[in-house]
Design a protein around this motif. Structure first.
Motif, mmCIF file in Angstrom:
data_model
loop_
_atom_site.group_PDB
_atom_site.id
_atom_site.type_symbol
_atom_site.label_atom_id
_atom_site.label_comp_id
_atom_site.label_asym_id
_atom_site.label_seq_id
_atom_site.Cartn_x
_atom_site.Cartn_y
_atom_site.Cartn_z
ATOM 1 N N MET A 18 28.687 -58.752 23.368
ATOM 2 C CA MET A 18 27.383 -58.855 24.010
ATOM 3 C C MET A 18 27.494 -59.346 25.451
ATOM 4 O O MET A 18 26.768 -58.874 26.325
ATOM 5 C CB MET A 18 26.444 -59.751 23.201
ATOM 6 N N LYS A 19 28.384 -60.285 25.704
ATOM 7 C CA LYS A 19 28.561 -60.785 27.065
ATOM 8 C C LYS A 19 29.075 -59.674 27.980
ATOM 9 O O LYS A 19 28.564 -59.483 29.088
ATOM 10 C CB LYS A 19 29.518 -61.978 27.066
ATOM 11 N N ALA A 20 30.057 -58.932 27.518
ATOM 12 C CA ALA A 20 30.588 -57.825 28.315
ATOM 13 C C ALA A 20 29.517 -56.759 28.535
ATOM 14 O O ALA A 20 29.370 -56.223 29.644
ATOM 15 C CB ALA A 20 31.809 -57.215 27.623
ATOM 16 N N HIS A 21 28.755 -56.477 27.491
ATOM 17 C CA HIS A 21 27.689 -55.462 27.581
ATOM 18 C C HIS A 21 26.598 -55.923 28.549
ATOM 19 O O HIS A 21 26.114 -55.140 29.361
ATOM 20 C CB HIS A 21 27.135 -55.201 26.176
ATOM 21 N N ARG A 22 26.214 -57.183 28.481
ATOM 22 C CA ARG A 22 25.176 -57.711 29.388
ATOM 23 C C ARG A 22 25.667 -57.681 30.836
ATOM 24 O O ARG A 22 24.896 -57.376 31.748
ATOM 25 C CB ARG A 22 24.773 -59.117 28.978
ATOM 26 N N ASN A 23 26.935 -58.008 31.062
ATOM 27 C CA ASN A 23 27.482 -57.945 32.423
ATOM 28 C C ASN A 23 27.445 -56.518 32.956
ATOM 29 O O ASN A 23 27.128 -56.296 34.130
ATOM 30 C CB ASN A 23 28.904 -58.495 32.460
ATOM 31 N N GLN A 24 27.780 -55.576 32.100
ATOM 32 C CA GLN A 24 27.733 -54.171 32.507
ATOM 33 C C GLN A 24 26.297 -53.751 32.794
ATOM 34 O O GLN A 24 26.028 -53.058 33.778
ATOM 35 C CB GLN A 24 28.352 -53.299 31.415
ATOM 36 N N LEU A 25 25.362 -54.182 31.961
ATOM 37 C CA LEU A 25 23.957 -53.881 32.173
ATOM 38 C C LEU A 25 23.478 -54.461 33.502
ATOM 39 O O LEU A 25 22.804 -53.783 34.283
ATOM 40 C CB LEU A 25 23.115 -54.431 31.014
ATOM 41 N N ALA A 26 23.844 -55.700 33.776
ATOM 42 C CA ALA A 26 23.445 -56.348 35.029
ATOM 43 C C ALA A 26 23.969 -55.563 36.234
ATOM 44 O O ALA A 26 23.246 -55.372 37.219
ATOM 45 C CB ALA A 26 23.952 -57.783 35.059
ATOM 46 N N ALA A 27 25.205 -55.095 36.150
ATOM 47 C CA ALA A 27 25.790 -54.320 37.243
ATOM 48 C C ALA A 27 25.046 -53.001 37.452
ATOM 49 O O ALA A 27 24.883 -52.541 38.589
ATOM 50 C CB ALA A 27 27.271 -54.059 36.972
ATOM 51 N N GLU A 28 24.581 -52.400 36.376
ATOM 52 C CA GLU A 28 23.854 -51.125 36.467
ATOM 53 C C GLU A 28 22.429 -51.324 36.980
ATOM 54 O O GLU A 28 21.888 -50.481 37.685
ATOM 55 C CB GLU A 28 23.810 -50.458 35.089
ATOM 56 N N LEU A 44 16.852 -54.995 39.975
ATOM 57 C CA LEU A 44 16.487 -55.747 38.777
ATOM 58 C C LEU A 44 17.633 -56.643 38.319
ATOM 59 O O LEU A 44 18.799 -56.304 38.498
ATOM 60 C CB LEU A 44 16.144 -54.793 37.630
ATOM 61 N N HIS A 45 17.263 -57.756 37.707
ATOM 62 C CA HIS A 45 18.215 -58.622 37.015
ATOM 63 C C HIS A 45 18.091 -58.327 35.524
ATOM 64 O O HIS A 45 17.008 -57.983 35.038
ATOM 65 C CB HIS A 45 17.901 -60.100 37.266
ATOM 66 N N ALA A 46 19.187 -58.486 34.790
ATOM 67 C CA ALA A 46 19.159 -58.253 33.342
ATOM 68 C C ALA A 46 18.083 -59.120 32.709
ATOM 69 O O ALA A 46 17.977 -60.303 32.996
ATOM 70 C CB ALA A 46 20.523 -58.550 32.723
ATOM 71 N N GLY A 47 17.292 -58.531 31.875
ATOM 72 C CA GLY A 47 16.192 -59.216 31.215
ATOM 73 C C GLY A 47 14.843 -58.818 31.794
ATOM 74 O O GLY A 47 13.858 -58.733 31.069
ATOM 75 N N GLN A 48 14.801 -58.545 33.083
ATOM 76 C CA GLN A 48 13.539 -58.135 33.697
ATOM 77 C C GLN A 48 13.070 -56.784 33.163
ATOM 78 O O GLN A 48 11.871 -56.553 33.019
ATOM 79 C CB GLN A 48 13.677 -58.066 35.224
ATOM 80 N N LEU A 58 8.051 -60.656 23.715
ATOM 81 C CA LEU A 58 9.435 -60.866 24.133
ATOM 82 C C LEU A 58 10.115 -61.984 23.357
ATOM 83 O O LEU A 58 11.342 -62.076 23.349
ATOM 84 C CB LEU A 58 9.496 -61.154 25.635
ATOM 85 N N GLY A 59 9.337 -62.865 22.748
ATOM 86 C CA GLY A 59 9.917 -63.975 21.996
ATOM 87 C C GLY A 59 10.645 -64.969 22.874
ATOM 88 O O GLY A 59 11.701 -65.477 22.489
ATOM 89 N N VAL A 60 10.087 -65.238 24.058
ATOM 90 C CA VAL A 60 10.708 -66.184 24.987
ATOM 91 C C VAL A 60 9.717 -67.294 25.319
ATOM 92 O O VAL A 60 8.542 -67.223 24.968
ATOM 93 C CB VAL A 60 11.183 -65.479 26.283
ATOM 94 N N GLU A 61 10.200 -68.292 26.029
ATOM 95 C CA GLU A 61 9.363 -69.431 26.416
ATOM 96 C C GLU A 61 8.450 -69.045 27.581
ATOM 97 O O GLU A 61 8.831 -68.220 28.429
ATOM 98 C CB GLU A 61 10.243 -70.610 26.825
ATOM 99 N N PRO A 62 7.265 -69.653 27.652
ATOM 100 C CA PRO A 62 6.327 -69.341 28.743
ATOM 101 C C PRO A 62 6.920 -69.439 30.150
ATOM 102 O O PRO A 62 6.679 -68.541 30.976
ATOM 103 C CB PRO A 62 5.186 -70.345 28.527
ATOM 104 N N PRO A 63 7.732 -70.479 30.459
ATOM 105 C CA PRO A 63 8.278 -70.532 31.826
ATOM 106 C C PRO A 63 9.170 -69.333 32.168
ATOM 107 O O PRO A 63 9.248 -68.928 33.322
ATOM 108 C CB PRO A 63 9.084 -71.836 31.854
ATOM 109 N N THR A 64 9.825 -68.777 31.167
ATOM 110 C CA THR A 64 10.682 -67.607 31.400
ATOM 111 C C THR A 64 9.838 -66.428 31.863
ATOM 112 O O THR A 64 10.184 -65.734 32.824
ATOM 113 C CB THR A 64 11.457 -67.243 30.117
ATOM 114 N N VAL A 65 8.718 -66.193 31.185
ATOM 115 C CA VAL A 65 7.835 -65.088 31.568
ATOM 116 C C VAL A 65 7.205 -65.367 32.929
ATOM 117 O O VAL A 65 7.120 -64.471 33.777
ATOM 118 C CB VAL A 65 6.766 -64.826 30.484
#
Length: 135
Positions: free
Chosen positions: A14-24, A30-34, A56-63
């Motif tokens: 997942m870490k490798a996949h997220r890094n690849q996603l961020a690069a794309e 965009l940043h990964a997650g946006q 999204l199932g995240v905390e309010p400050p994140t959104v």
């Protein structure tokens, strides 16, 4: 040893996949997650912040932080709900709408890369097993 656990292997993948996603996503501004927040608006434009938090199932400050960044980038705009004075709705701008296809193409391409080397049956099995993991 931790390195021998399935959890360790999944985290590494997942870490490798997220890094690849961020690069794309970077060249799209965009940043990964946006893209996950944008995806909710591509599905249903005009959601309020509370609906985005729930979906999204995240905390309010994140959104809040993500919306601020997307708004500064010109991808979303906020407007008061005409029927509920204390509710603010989030709408995609034309620039935000235009990112849907490029982002979806990136996710499809990364799926193909992730599954390269698996035959059709293995792909189906892996998808079923991953979706069955409680989260």
């Amino acid at each position: 040893m931790l390195e021998e656990t399935l959890t360790y292997a999944l985290i590494k993948v997942m870490k490798a996949h997220r890094n690849q996603l961020a690069a794309e996503l970077g060249p799209l501004g965009l940043h990964a997650g946006q893209e996950l927040l944008l995806n909710q608006l591509w599905r249903q434009d005009g959601l309020c912040q509370g609906e985005l938090i729930t979906r999204l199932g995240v905390e309010p400050p994140t959104v809040t932080k993500t919306l601020q960044r997307l708004e500064r980038a010109g991808l979303v705009r906020r407007a008061p709900d005409p029927g509920r004075a204390r509710v603010t709705r989030v709408y995609l701008t034309d620039a935000g709408k235009a990112l849907q296809k490029p982002v979806e193409d990136i996710w499809k391409r990364l799926d193909e890369e992730l599954l390269r080397g698996f035959d059709a049956d293995e792909r189906t099995l892996l998808a079923r097993l991953v979706r069955a993991i409680p989260h």
